[in-house]
Write an enzyme that holds these catalytic residues in place. Structure first.
Site, PDB file in Angstrom:
ATOM      1  N   HIS A   1      -0.440  -5.070  10.729  1.00 32.49           N
ATOM      2  CA  HIS A   1       0.476  -5.058   9.583  1.00 32.49           C
ATOM      3  C   HIS A   1       1.388  -6.283   9.603  1.00 32.49           C
ATOM      4  CE1 HIS A   1      -0.684  -0.812   9.112  1.00 32.49           C
ATOM      5  NE2 HIS A   1      -0.233  -0.930   7.880  1.00 32.49           N
TER       6      HIS A   1
ATOM      7  N   LYS B   1       7.180  -4.723   9.274  1.00 32.12           N
ATOM      8  CA  LYS B   1       6.979  -3.266   9.404  1.00 32.12           C
ATOM      9  C   LYS B   1       7.828  -2.734  10.560  1.00 32.12           C
ATOM     10  CE  LYS B   1       3.482   0.367   9.653  1.00 32.12           C
ATOM     11  NZ  LYS B   1       4.164   1.176   8.636  1.00 32.12           N
TER      12      LYS B   1
HETATM   13  P1  NAD Z   1      10.956  -1.656   2.700  1.00 34.77           P
HETATM   14  O1  NAD Z   1      11.844  -1.830   3.884  1.00 34.77           O
HETATM   15  O2  NAD Z   1      10.557  -2.853   1.912  1.00 34.77           O
HETATM   16  O3  NAD Z   1      11.598  -0.609   1.669  1.00 34.77           O
HETATM   17  C1  NAD Z   1      12.339   0.514   2.029  1.00 34.77           C
HETATM   18  C2  NAD Z   1      13.515   0.592   1.076  1.00 34.77           C
HETATM   19  O4  NAD Z   1      14.200   1.818   1.323  1.00 34.77           O
HETATM   20  C3  NAD Z   1      14.505  -0.554   1.297  1.00 34.77           C
HETATM   21  O5  NAD Z   1      14.756  -1.210   0.060  1.00 34.77           O
HETATM   22  C4  NAD Z   1      15.739   0.157   1.845  1.00 34.77           C
HETATM   23  O6  NAD Z   1      16.953  -0.490   1.443  1.00 34.77           O
HETATM   24  C5  NAD Z   1      15.572   1.522   1.187  1.00 34.77           C
HETATM   25  N1  NAD Z   1      16.400   2.530   1.841  1.00 34.77           N
HETATM   26  C6  NAD Z   1      16.732   2.659   3.156  1.00 34.77           C
HETATM   27  N2  NAD Z   1      17.563   3.702   3.346  1.00 34.77           N
HETATM   28  C7  NAD Z   1      17.749   4.260   2.126  1.00 34.77           C
HETATM   29  C8  NAD Z   1      18.516   5.353   1.660  1.00 34.77           C
HETATM   30  N3  NAD Z   1      19.276   6.084   2.503  1.00 34.77           N
HETATM   31  N4  NAD Z   1      18.467   5.660   0.336  1.00 34.77           N
HETATM   32  C9  NAD Z   1      17.715   4.932  -0.521  1.00 34.77           C
HETATM   33  N5  NAD Z   1      16.996   3.845  -0.151  1.00 34.77           N
HETATM   34  C10 NAD Z   1      17.003   3.529   1.158  1.00 34.77           C
HETATM   35  O7  NAD Z   1       9.666  -0.888   3.246  1.00 34.77           O
HETATM   36  P2  NAD Z   1       8.272  -0.616   2.508  1.00 34.77           P
HETATM   37  O8  NAD Z   1       7.266  -1.605   2.982  1.00 34.77           O
HETATM   38  O9  NAD Z   1       8.507  -0.430   1.047  1.00 34.77           O
HETATM   39  O10 NAD Z   1       7.882   0.780   3.167  1.00 34.77           O
HETATM   40  C11 NAD Z   1       8.725   1.910   3.042  1.00 34.77           C
HETATM   41  C12 NAD Z   1       8.094   3.061   3.798  1.00 34.77           C
HETATM   42  O11 NAD Z   1       6.835   3.402   3.203  1.00 34.77           O
HETATM   43  C13 NAD Z   1       7.776   2.745   5.265  1.00 34.77           C
HETATM   44  O12 NAD Z   1       7.971   3.905   6.043  1.00 34.77           O
HETATM   45  C14 NAD Z   1       6.299   2.363   5.229  1.00 34.77           C
HETATM   46  O13 NAD Z   1       5.640   2.555   6.453  1.00 34.77           O
HETATM   47  C15 NAD Z   1       5.807   3.323   4.182  1.00 34.77           C
HETATM   48  N6  NAD Z   1       4.571   2.926   3.483  1.00 34.77           N
HETATM   49  C16 NAD Z   1       3.770   3.947   3.109  1.00 34.77           C
HETATM   50  C17 NAD Z   1       2.628   3.685   2.392  1.00 34.77           C
HETATM   51  C18 NAD Z   1       1.788   4.841   1.919  1.00 34.77           C
HETATM   52  O14 NAD Z   1       0.747   4.619   1.263  1.00 34.77           O
HETATM   53  N7  NAD Z   1       2.186   6.076   2.221  1.00 34.77           N
HETATM   54  C19 NAD Z   1       2.283   2.374   2.068  1.00 34.77           C
HETATM   55  C20 NAD Z   1       3.144   1.348   2.468  1.00 34.77           C
HETATM   56  C21 NAD Z   1       4.290   1.641   3.166  1.00 34.77           C
END
Ligand code: NAD
Length: 269
Positions: A155, A159
């Site tokens: 990744h 991440k």
């Molecule tokens: P990212 O860090 O770009 O985004 C996460 C967002 O959540 C950030 O903007 C952060 O400010 C926000 N955040 C943090 N605490 C918060 C709160 N208390 N209230 C509201 N917002 C809050 O990360 P990402 O790449 O978008 O990934 C997010 C999550 O999704 C990770 O856990 C990742 O592993 C997961 N993910 C899942 C899939 C899937 O298909 N299920 C795919 C990609 C990523």
């Protein structure tokens, strides 16, 4: 129309999901939530996405939005997801959770919460990966204990959790198909004079580099041959489109914890 609020709206996934909600014929984006202190609090989400204003202001308070929301889509961090699910539960709404990195205890907490509302939760929302999970169980059952199992995930450098939720899910599916307890079988790193590989271990290794969206490789190897199954995601839209399918599916379901196998109709087929 299904009214959706996106938590983590300014994150990598939140932005793509929000963009797909805008203009969707069955979904109305009604709310956007970010963490307290985020630089985009108070901004119009459309602008943050590089579009015209859409009249949805990014806030740090899901509670204020929950009444007008049907489904909360959460791609944030484990602690934030738990907080948000409590709010969803109290208001008897629905949720789609893509966040990864939960501990066992946190997952148990989510399972308990979802006795009161419908929730789709999956570490990977891509159709390809979920089909693969089904295929991996079938392959593992046929090959049995004669084949060594190794999983490798790669990744992007930003991440936060490791191994990826997808790699762990793959390991769980394979362990279950082989009748093994993953807590005992998983080997997360190897270094030094570690001795021979034990027959029943399942290796899970992680690489982090640059902007790689997400790659998973599962190897089944025995003397004389090996099978390698690889999934490569080249765009986050593959996950975002899956999250949208989950929203359309979960709305109006009975309470319970579902995953993408349910959404895609792959369960038990
Ligand atoms: P990212 O860090 O770009 O985004 C996460 C967002 O959540 C950030 O903007 C952060 O400010 C926000 N955040 C943090 N605490 C918060 C709160 N208390 N209230 C509201 N917002 C809050 O990360 P990402 O790449 O978008 O990934 C997010 C999550 O999704 C990770 O856990 C990742 O592993 C997961 N993910 C899942 C899939 C899937 O298909 N299920 C795919 C990609 C990523």
């Amino acid at each position: 129309m299904i009214n959706v609020t996106v938590a983590g709206a300014a994150g990598r996934m939140g932005k793509r999901i929000s963009a797909l909600c805008i203009g969707h014929e069955e979904i109305k984006l009604v709310g956007a939530v970010e963490r307290k202190g985020h630089e985009y609090i108070g901004e119009d989400l459309g602008r943050v996405l590089g579009l015209s204003p859409i009249g949805v202001t990014i806030t740090d308070n899901l509670e204020d939005l929950i009444e007008k929301t049907d489904v909360v889509v959460d791609f944030t961090m484990p602690q934030s997801t738990l907080h948000n699910l409590r709010i969803v539960s109290d208001a008897s709404k629905a949720a789609v959770v893509g966040t990864t990195g939960f501990t066992k205890e946190e997952r148990a907490q989510i399972r308990a919460f979802t006795e009161r509302f419908p929730c789709v939760m999956a570490p990977n929302m891509s159709v390809g990966v979920n089909l693969l999970l089904k295929v991996l169980a079938d392959i593992a059952k046929v090959l049995g204990d004669d084949y060594d199992v190794e999983i490798m995930e790669t990744h992007h450098r930003l991440k936060k959790d490791a191994p990826s939720g997808t790699a762990l899910r793959m390991a769980e599916v394979i362990a279950s198909a082989l009748g093994r307890n993953l807590d005992e079988a998983a080997v997360y790193s190897r270094k030094g004079l570690i001795g021979e590989r034990s027959k029943k271990e399942i290796g899970i290794q992680c690489l982090r580099a640059a902007d790689i969206v997400g790659e998973h490789m599962v190897m089944f190897a025995t003397e004389g041959e090996r099978i390698e199954i690889i999934h490569r995601a080249s765009s986050r839209d593959t996950f975002a489109k899956g999250a949208i399918r989950a929203v359309l599916w979960v709305y109006g379901r009975p309470p319970g914890l579902y995953d993408m196998m349910d959404v895609l109709g792959l369960r038990g087929s």
